[in-house]
Design a protein around this motif. Structure first.
Motif, PDB file in Angstrom:
ATOM      1  N   GLU A  67     -12.814  -6.397  -3.933  1.00  0.00           N
ATOM      2  CA  GLU A  67     -11.772  -6.388  -2.899  1.00  0.00           C
ATOM      3  C   GLU A  67     -10.537  -5.571  -3.301  1.00  0.00           C
ATOM      4  O   GLU A  67      -9.927  -4.903  -2.481  1.00  0.00           O
ATOM      5  N   PHE A  68     -10.150  -5.636  -4.579  1.00  0.00           N
ATOM      6  CA  PHE A  68      -8.989  -4.876  -5.030  1.00  0.00           C
ATOM      7  C   PHE A  68      -9.376  -3.450  -5.417  1.00  0.00           C
ATOM      8  O   PHE A  68      -8.565  -2.540  -5.346  1.00  0.00           O
ATOM      9  N   GLY A  69     -10.610  -3.282  -5.876  1.00  0.00           N
ATOM     10  CA  GLY A  69     -11.089  -1.938  -6.196  1.00  0.00           C
ATOM     11  C   GLY A  69     -10.842  -1.512  -7.633  1.00  0.00           C
ATOM     12  O   GLY A  69     -10.948  -0.331  -7.958  1.00  0.00           O
ATOM     13  N   PHE A  70     -10.522  -2.441  -8.523  1.00  0.00           N
ATOM     14  CA  PHE A  70     -10.289  -2.123  -9.927  1.00  0.00           C
ATOM     15  C   PHE A  70     -10.240  -3.433 -10.706  1.00  0.00           C
ATOM     16  O   PHE A  70     -10.187  -4.516 -10.136  1.00  0.00           O
ATOM     17  N   GLU A  71     -10.259  -3.306 -12.037  1.00  0.00           N
ATOM     18  CA  GLU A  71     -10.008  -4.450 -12.915  1.00  0.00           C
ATOM     19  C   GLU A  71      -8.544  -4.392 -13.350  1.00  0.00           C
ATOM     20  O   GLU A  71      -8.059  -3.326 -13.725  1.00  0.00           O
ATOM     21  N   PRO A  72      -7.826  -5.527 -13.355  1.00  0.00           N
ATOM     22  CA  PRO A  72      -6.380  -5.492 -13.570  1.00  0.00           C
ATOM     23  C   PRO A  72      -5.933  -5.591 -15.018  1.00  0.00           C
ATOM     24  O   PRO A  72      -4.743  -5.769 -15.285  1.00  0.00           O
ATOM     25  N   CYS A  73      -6.851  -5.452 -15.979  1.00  0.00           N
ATOM     26  CA  CYS A  73      -6.507  -5.722 -17.382  1.00  0.00           C
ATOM     27  C   CYS A  73      -5.373  -4.822 -17.888  1.00  0.00           C
ATOM     28  O   CYS A  73      -4.514  -5.263 -18.666  1.00  0.00           O
ATOM     29  N   TYR A  74      -5.372  -3.554 -17.469  1.00  0.00           N
ATOM     30  CA  TYR A  74      -4.317  -2.638 -17.938  1.00  0.00           C
ATOM     31  C   TYR A  74      -2.947  -3.108 -17.454  1.00  0.00           C
ATOM     32  O   TYR A  74      -1.969  -3.119 -18.213  1.00  0.00           O
ATOM     33  N   VAL A  75      -2.857  -3.500 -16.205  1.00  0.00           N
ATOM     34  CA  VAL A  75      -1.580  -3.998 -15.667  1.00  0.00           C
ATOM     35  C   VAL A  75      -1.162  -5.275 -16.400  1.00  0.00           C
ATOM     36  O   VAL A  75      -0.001  -5.440 -16.755  1.00  0.00           O
ATOM     37  N   ASN A  76      -2.116  -6.167 -16.620  1.00  0.00           N
ATOM     38  CA  ASN A  76      -1.805  -7.414 -17.334  1.00  0.00           C
ATOM     39  C   ASN A  76      -1.241  -7.110 -18.731  1.00  0.00           C
ATOM     40  O   ASN A  76      -0.305  -7.771 -19.196  1.00  0.00           O
ATOM     41  N   LEU A 129      -4.980   4.894 -10.986  1.00  0.00           N
ATOM     42  CA  LEU A 129      -3.579   4.589 -11.313  1.00  0.00           C
ATOM     43  C   LEU A 129      -2.734   4.188 -10.102  1.00  0.00           C
ATOM     44  O   LEU A 129      -1.915   3.263 -10.216  1.00  0.00           O
ATOM     45  N   PRO A 130      -2.868   4.836  -8.943  1.00  0.00           N
ATOM     46  CA  PRO A 130      -2.065   4.367  -7.797  1.00  0.00           C
ATOM     47  C   PRO A 130      -2.363   2.914  -7.431  1.00  0.00           C
ATOM     48  O   PRO A 130      -1.446   2.159  -7.065  1.00  0.00           O
ATOM     49  N   ARG A 131      -3.643   2.519  -7.528  1.00  0.00           N
ATOM     50  CA  ARG A 131      -3.981   1.123  -7.232  1.00  0.00           C
ATOM     51  C   ARG A 131      -3.392   0.186  -8.298  1.00  0.00           C
ATOM     52  O   ARG A 131      -2.904  -0.900  -7.987  1.00  0.00           O
ATOM     53  N   LYS A 164       0.806  -1.229   0.000  1.00  0.00           N
ATOM     54  CA  LYS A 164       0.000   0.000   0.000  1.00  0.00           C
ATOM     55  C   LYS A 164       0.839   1.279   0.000  1.00  0.00           C
ATOM     56  O   LYS A 164       0.569   2.209  -0.739  1.00  0.00           O
ATOM     57  N   ASP A 165       1.874   1.330   0.810  1.00  0.00           N
ATOM     58  CA  ASP A 165       2.669   2.561   0.912  1.00  0.00           C
ATOM     59  C   ASP A 165       4.044   2.408   0.256  1.00  0.00           C
ATOM     60  O   ASP A 165       5.005   3.080   0.637  1.00  0.00           O
ATOM     61  N   ASP A 166       4.114   1.534  -0.738  1.00  0.00           N
ATOM     62  CA  ASP A 166       5.381   1.289  -1.435  1.00  0.00           C
ATOM     63  C   ASP A 166       5.882   2.599  -2.072  1.00  0.00           C
ATOM     64  O   ASP A 166       5.134   3.283  -2.773  1.00  0.00           O
ATOM     65  N   LYS A 167       7.138   2.937  -1.814  1.00  0.00           N
ATOM     66  CA  LYS A 167       7.689   4.205  -2.295  1.00  0.00           C
ATOM     67  C   LYS A 167       7.839   4.246  -3.818  1.00  0.00           C
ATOM     68  O   LYS A 167       8.029   5.325  -4.395  1.00  0.00           O
ATOM     69  N   ARG A 168       7.754   3.097  -4.458  1.00  0.00           N
ATOM     70  CA  ARG A 168       7.914   3.055  -5.912  1.00  0.00           C
ATOM     71  C   ARG A 168       6.623   3.393  -6.669  1.00  0.00           C
ATOM     72  O   ARG A 168       6.637   3.586  -7.888  1.00  0.00           O
TER      73      ARG A 168
END
Length: 290
Positions: A276-285, A239-241, A212-216
């Protein structure tokens, strides 16, 4: 995105073979012509040990291994010795392509005749007898320039074979009920040497929350903003998520490679993501796939 080396680097070597009743220099001369024709197209290590017998075979395989080769071209400069030439692929830990020399001229049918076309037929038969998965082009006989083209076509094949042999597929479950397309046929993957690690989606959620608080995160968000542009960044609050999730997966890959070198994820967009995650992960995938 953090640099993630996930594509094999093919380091090619070439070993010439020669049947002991033919002039060995014929194979060596033809091997040198291939290396010369390949110059400027990539790296091709020329093994100086020409294989006539089993002891030569062991020496040549050691030579290319010590040179860092992970893929081989076995070149029949003449008819070739059927047992040791196929044993090269048996002893070498990596993909091997078998090719043979065409006759350059009819003007020298004593010292210049190689019968490599005939030898290639016997070679393919011996590979099958020994159940050795040698790679043979559709038409494996040619001049130096012809064989260079075969080598160029072999490189992506070799890359795929090397990658699969060192690949782990990481999945997150459980698989959705009554969605049998998601029940991967893992036996076929095990058969080709791929390792599979199935994880709980709850474990992924725990790991995600720990980032959650990762500096990267801020740097990844900037990268995403630049990639999407002003017209494509329609949900900037997500985007932060997304960045947090991307870092979670990259860290998971590094921590879970185990004995393998390369990692791919077989993830999904449901059932827990939206809630639970609050978004769909398709963009990250898609970013990881690129």
């Amino acid at each position: 995105m953090a640099k993630f080396e996930n594509i094999p680097d093919v380091k090619l070597g070439i070993i010439a073979v020669s049947r002991d009743c033919f002039v060995i220099s014929l194979s060596e001369k033809r091997r040198a012509a291939i290396v010369k024709a390949f110059a400027g197209k990539g790296e091709l290590y020329e093994a100086k040990t020409t294989v006539e017998n089993e002891k030569d075979m062991l020496k040549a395989v050691d030579e290319v291994k010590n040179a860092g080769c992970n893929a081989l071209v076995v070149f029949l400069g003449n008819f070739g010795p059927e047992t040791p030439e196929t044993q090269i692929a048996q002893k070498f830990d990596g993909p091997c392509m078998f090719v043979a020399a065409a006759e350059e001229t009819q003007n020298d049918l004593i010292n210049g005749r190689g019968d490599a076309y005939c030898g290639m037929l016997n070679c393919s038969y011996n590979l099958n007898l020994r159940k050795i998965p040698g790679i043979i082009p559709e038409y494996p006989v040619g001049t130096a320039d012809d064989i260079v083209k075969m080598i160029e076509e072999f490189i992506p094949v070799a890359r795929a074979i090397i990658g699969l042999a060192s690949l782990k597929i990481i999945t997150f479950g459980p698989r959705p009920q009554d969605f049998f397309a998601c029940n991967a046929p893992i036996k076929g993957l095990y058969d080709i040497g791929v390792e599979i690690q199935e994880n709980s989606e709850l474990d992924l959620l725990v790991a995600y929350r720990a980032h959650k608080d990762d500096k990267r995160i801020a740097d990844v968000v900037k990268e995403m903003e630049a990639e999407l542009g002003s017209s494509g960044n329609n949900f900037p609050d997500l985007l932060p998520r997304m960045a947090q999730f991307e870092l979670t997966l990259l860290d998971w890959a590094e921590a879970n490679k185990g004995c393998k070198k390369y990692v791919v994820f077989a993830d999904k967009c449901w059932p827990a993501f939206p809630k639970e995650f609050g978004f769909e992960p398709c963009y990250v995938n898609s970013r990881l796939a690129s």
